[in-house]
Scaffold this motif. Structure first.
Motif, PDB file in Angstrom:
ATOM      1  N   ILE A   1       0.170  -0.116   3.285  1.00 14.11           N
ATOM      2  CA  ILE A   1      -0.209  -1.284   4.090  1.00 14.11           C
ATOM      3  C   ILE A   1       0.614  -1.318   5.366  1.00 14.11           C
ATOM      4  N   ASN A   2       1.899  -0.980   5.242  1.00  9.39           N
ATOM      5  CA  ASN A   2       2.784  -0.966   6.400  1.00  9.39           C
ATOM      6  C   ASN A   2       2.331   0.089   7.414  1.00  9.39           C
ATOM      7  N   TYR A   3       1.991   1.279   6.924  1.00  8.28           N
ATOM      8  CA  TYR A   3       1.505   2.342   7.802  1.00  8.28           C
ATOM      9  C   TYR A   3       0.224   1.907   8.513  1.00  8.28           C
TER      10      TYR A   3
ATOM     11  N   LEU B   1       4.175   2.297  -8.012  1.00  5.47           N
ATOM     12  CA  LEU B   1       2.830   2.169  -7.455  1.00  5.47           C
ATOM     13  C   LEU B   1       2.791   1.018  -6.453  1.00  5.47           C
ATOM     14  N   GLY B   2       3.478  -0.074  -6.786  1.00 10.26           N
ATOM     15  CA  GLY B   2       3.570  -1.191  -5.857  1.00 10.26           C
ATOM     16  C   GLY B   2       4.224  -0.776  -4.553  1.00 10.26           C
ATOM     17  N   ASP B   3       5.262   0.055  -4.650  1.00 11.63           N
ATOM     18  CA  ASP B   3       5.935   0.555  -3.437  1.00 11.63           C
ATOM     19  C   ASP B   3       4.994   1.419  -2.602  1.00 11.63           C
ATOM     20  N   VAL B   4       4.150   2.208  -3.287  1.00  8.68           N
ATOM     21  CA  VAL B   4       3.175   3.042  -2.575  1.00  8.68           C
ATOM     22  C   VAL B   4       2.204   2.156  -1.796  1.00  8.68           C
TER      23      VAL B   4
ATOM     24  N   ALA C   1       1.575  -8.850   1.666  1.00 11.09           N
ATOM     25  CA  ALA C   1       2.373  -7.708   2.128  1.00 11.09           C
ATOM     26  C   ALA C   1       2.274  -7.579   3.647  1.00 11.09           C
ATOM     27  N   TYR C   2       1.058  -7.718   4.166  1.00  5.92           N
ATOM     28  CA  TYR C   2       0.837  -7.625   5.615  1.00  5.92           C
ATOM     29  C   TYR C   2       1.631  -8.697   6.357  1.00  5.92           C
ATOM     30  N   ARG C   3       1.583  -9.935   5.856  1.00 11.71           N
ATOM     31  CA  ARG C   3       2.266 -11.041   6.518  1.00 11.71           C
ATOM     32  C   ARG C   3       3.785 -10.867   6.439  1.00 11.71           C
ATOM     33  N   ILE C   4       4.287 -10.387   5.298  1.00 10.46           N
ATOM     34  CA  ILE C   4       5.725 -10.121   5.164  1.00 10.46           C
ATOM     35  C   ILE C   4       6.165  -9.114   6.223  1.00 10.46           C
TER      36      ILE C   4
ATOM     37  N   GLU D   1       7.406   9.561   0.740  1.00 15.91           N
ATOM     38  CA  GLU D   1       8.585   9.361  -0.110  1.00 15.91           C
ATOM     39  C   GLU D   1       8.227   8.539  -1.345  1.00 15.91           C
ATOM     40  N   GLU D   2       7.469   7.455  -1.137  1.00 10.48           N
ATOM     41  CA  GLU D   2       7.090   6.591  -2.262  1.00 10.48           C
ATOM     42  C   GLU D   2       6.117   7.305  -3.206  1.00 10.48           C
TER      43      GLU D   2
END
Length: 255
Positions: free
Chosen positions: A197-199, A189-192, A145-148, A171-172
């Motif tokens: 991770i993005n934050y 949950l995956g979206d959360v 996820a981080y690399r994406i 939102e998620e």
């Protein structure tokens, strides 16, 4: 520190040892690309542990183990008449020179961010059809996820600020709590996780390192809890949660 000549001599000796092992050692002779794969992953994870602990002695040791595997794969490649270690290094050299035109060309960059953006654009010129083509399928989910996120950031697909990224987390979370279908709830949950991770990434935090440090902290605290229970002749399996919480708080004071 060793001179360049000493470094080259050490690497040359490693190549000679690899030749000897491949010819004379029953175990080394038997190995192939597939039999080594899981061992390589294990060595990389051991290096990761040493890096997290910033244990330089262990880092040196684990780097050696990883380097052995790289030389081993190159040896097998040469036996298959496909490539050898010189081909591997020459290919790497060419790639590094091509992807650093601000060093080896006339491109000017103002900061690290422009370097990253140019890197992704140059990879597309090399023939990659997607910015995300270089993300390994077998990466652990958090690192993937981080690399994406890092890669799409390279072409400007990024929240303007950490605050905006946190709004996406909220939102998620709302969508997760509102969902009742178990299968869809898992997707939410995956979206959360992805948004968290993005934050973290935008905030300059590494979610994988943070979680692993928490894992290690929990292990130490729980093992301390087990030790306290043993000292008090208590059976954890028979204790109510409330009593275990008392031991947990006691363990937290020491770990």
């Amino acid at each position: 520190m060793n001179s360049k000549e000493q470094k080259l001599e050490a690497f040359s000796k490693l190549l000679d040892i690899m030749d000897d092992l491949r010819e004379k050692c029953p175990w080394d002779k038997k190995q192939d690309l597939q039999s080594l794969r899981h061992l390589t992953l294990e060595e990389v994870y051991e290096l990761s542990d040493a890096l997290l602990e910033e244990n330089l002695t262990e880092i040196k040791k684990e780097l050696g183990d990883v380097l052995l595997h790289l030389v081993f794969y190159a040896k097998i490649g040469s036996e298959k008449k496909s490539f050898d270690i010189a081909d591997v290094i020459n290919s790497l050299n060419e790639k590094l020179i091509f992807r650093h035109p601000h060093i080896y060309g006339n491109v000017e960059v103002k900061d690290e961010e422009e370097v990253k953006q140019n890197w992704e654009k140059l990879k597309l010129k090399e023939g990659n059809k997607s910015i995300l083509a270089g993300v390994p399928k077998s990466l652990p989910p958090i690192i993937k996820a981080y690399r994406i996120q890092e890669k799409v950031k390279g072409i400007g697909f990024e929240f303007a600020s950490a605050e905006d990224a946190w709004k996406k987390v909220d939102e998620e979370l709302a969508e997760f709590h509102a969902e009742t279908n178990p299968e869809k709830k898992e997707q939410e949950l995956g979206d959360v996780f992805f948004s968290l991770i993005n934050y973290a990434r935008i905030s300059g935090l590494n979610a994988d390192s943070a979680l692993e440090r928490t894992n290690l902290k929990f292990i130490k605290r729980f093992q301390t809890l087990e030790k306290l229970a043993l000292e008090k002749n208590l059976n954890l399996a028979e204790m109510p949660l409330e009593e275990m919480d008392i031991l947990w708080e006691e363990a937290k004071k020491t770990v």
